[in-house]
Design an enzyme around this catalytic site. Structure first.
Site, PDB file in Angstrom:
ATOM      1  N   VAL A  16      30.779  43.343  31.207  1.00  0.00           N
ATOM      2  CA  VAL A  16      31.930  43.064  32.067  1.00  0.00           C
ATOM      3  C   VAL A  16      32.352  44.308  32.860  1.00  0.00           C
ATOM      4  CG1 VAL A  16      34.378  42.450  32.072  1.00  0.00           C
ATOM      5  CG2 VAL A  16      32.761  41.115  30.706  1.00  0.00           C
ATOM      6  N   VAL A 134      41.338  34.205  29.672  1.00  0.00           N
ATOM      7  CA  VAL A 134      41.167  32.774  29.401  1.00  0.00           C
ATOM      8  C   VAL A 134      40.531  32.130  30.628  1.00  0.00           C
ATOM      9  CG1 VAL A 134      42.287  30.629  28.679  1.00  0.00           C
ATOM     10  CG2 VAL A 134      43.340  32.823  28.088  1.00  0.00           C
ATOM     11  N   LYS A 207      42.665  32.147  22.852  1.00  0.00           N
ATOM     12  CA  LYS A 207      43.011  31.739  24.217  1.00  0.00           C
ATOM     13  C   LYS A 207      44.207  30.789  24.223  1.00  0.00           C
ATOM     14  CE  LYS A 207      38.260  32.389  25.850  1.00  0.00           C
ATOM     15  NZ  LYS A 207      36.936  31.716  25.979  1.00  0.00           N
TER      16      LYS A 207
END
Lengths: 333, 333
Positions: A16, A134, A207
């Site tokens: 990421v 999320v 989440k």
């Protein structure tokens, strides 16, 4: 429009973090033209300096120490892409306390320390943004923020874990058993070698706790989620659901029952006239029900480096432009 | 958080304008607690002062003259809920030129005068927001803004007219003919006595032109939409689509083909593995495809006073807080 240069620090340069650096490099000009913000990666922290250099960032910005990041006045924004509860949660807190805007994709740290982090952001007058935590690149937080400005939200439900949705889709459409579908998901990189966090519903519970905390305006901890994974789902159940025109889905749901929020992650039958029954493969979808807008559903890719980096970089730009106005309202439990 | 009082002027106090006034009255406290903005309706303009009084607003704020609104320094924000191209478009322009933030639900005025209005907003340093103009209460503009900050968007498609979707759903699920389904929609208030704007695709074309202009970053006029309505759709076509597991939907689509945007509104067969096939009744859904986030779909109620007022009031709060940063980037054609 006069441009302003804004320094970004990356904590973590894995899949990421690396994608964030690439997105800034590749889309910097477009972002500057649209927003007047010129993003520059000023610092990148990793376990070793070599990892930073490997993702193509200049050696002189590499560090292994958080203090180097916090002490660098040219790094206005900290992007945390390390994952896991600690040391990430402490780093997020210290970054806010040091006066940095913070952007994170870390669902676990946020779900467990949401009120503390929100309070630190407000106290420091800095943004705390987490669109990627999320639903990957789905504009879920931007949408929830808009809806919550005017609506009472008493129900949020959805499919927030792509791994389990991929497995359940394969079981339904290919008629495979759970173990076989899991192997296929692992082969494609949709499931980890140790799939526990996904298949036992921990990921979905984190989440859900984040979404419910935002709707409630106070911290709802992930331990409060009544959680069942998908390991017990049989091909017969999945086949039967399909023959009724619906599907078995791992549904995360938070519902206000009187004064009490009830949170649950479990495999459920979803009938065919419900949009969630038609969310296939590794896609995610979340339904937010406001008392004025009614049900709103947001659908898209819930993971992957590109969608996640897209959400993070958009958060960076918003943090620069709008600051503490984009700190969440999450009171202590 | 110290609160700031912000004056709002309403142009038009019909169904939507009235719902905005009620939403501000009923949710003012919640909005103030969340955002520090205390909204107060300072002026309300209508064809007669009686209409203003009828919706429960105080007589002393009623006016029939735009100049009363523009000259009132306590009215920082103008909400246009009149509809139609003129005089609405001129009023929007004059409001921006007078230094007001502007919020509108007017798809026709926006689709036809988008570049001019965007330029006026930037020149005046004021917000121009229009969440309610497409997709009612669906957070479509907030989502599109977030996606466009980082992504190239080369395709937008969706169901943006609830009236025609209701008619097509009834034809598919009840087996009724077009004329009969239209009558039912009129009886329920989903269709106007003169249904032309909906059933011939004009309404969808305006909305599509707005979405495409935002994606392109320049004004794409509604006349460029290749438009076919639903009056020629037969029960046989609808039944056949259903038997194949899909549906006939009035699809509005904008696609970048080389350098050229191609815009089209027409009834199309949508296969069952496409989420849009499962959008029923008067709901809307729009798919935005970004090169980094992939396809994102937003679904919800595309019309109705409550969802529309929810979007407008959320826009008002954003306009106050973020100002010209929320003026759209739409260059002349």
């Amino acid at each position: 429009m006069a441009s302003r240069e804004v320094g970004v620090a990356l904590l973590g340069v894995g899949t990421v973090g690396g994608a964030v650096a690439r997105t800034i490099a590749e889309r910097g000009d477009v972002i500057e033209a649209r927003t007047g913000v010129r993003l520059v990666v000023r610092r990148a922290m990793a376990r070793s300096r070599e990892r930073v250099i490997q993702v193509g960032l200049p050696p002189e910005i590499a560090t292994t120490e958080l203090d180097d990041v916090l002490g660098d006045d040219r790094a206005e924004i900290v992007v945390e892409a390390m994952g896991g509860e600690e040391p990430a949660a402490s780093y997020l807190l210290r970054s806010l306390q040091a006066g940095k805007h913070v952007v994170t994709a870390n669902k676990e740290a946020l779900a467990k320390h949401f009120a503390e982090l929100a309070a630190a952001a407000h106290a420091a007058g800095r943004a705390l943004l987490f669109e990627a935590s999320v639903g990957g690149g789905i504009p879920l937080m931007a949408s929830l923020r808009q809806i919550l400005a005017v609506n009472r939200v008493s129900r949020i439900r959805g499919i927030v874990n792509g791994t389990t949705n991929y497995i359940l889709t394969q079981m339904a459409e290919q008629g495979t058993a759970y173990a076989e579908a899991l192997q296929e998901a692992q082969r494609l990189g949709y499931a980890e070698p140790d799939p526990t966090a996904d298949v036992e519903g921990y990921d979905a519970a984190y989440k859900l706790a984040i979404l419910a905390s935002l709707a409630a305006g106070r911290h709802i901890r992930p331990e409060r989620v009544d959680r069942t994974g998908i390991t017990g789902v049989t091909p017969e159940q999945v086949g039967e659901a399909r023959s009724r025109g619906g599907a078995i889905k791992l549904i995360a749901s938070a519902e206000l029952d009187g004064e009490e929020w009830r949170l649950r992650v479990a495999p459920e039958f979803v009938p065919g006239d419900d949009l969630l029954a038609h969310v296939r493969l590794n896609f995610n979808a979340v339904e937010i029900t406001g008392d004025r807008v009614g049900p709103v559903v947001l659908y898209g890719q819930g993971a992957g480096p590109q969608p996640t980096a897209s959400a993070i970089v958009s958060d960076i730009v918003d943090a620069v432009r709008f600051g503490v106005a984009l700190a969440p309202h999450v009171a202590p439990e």
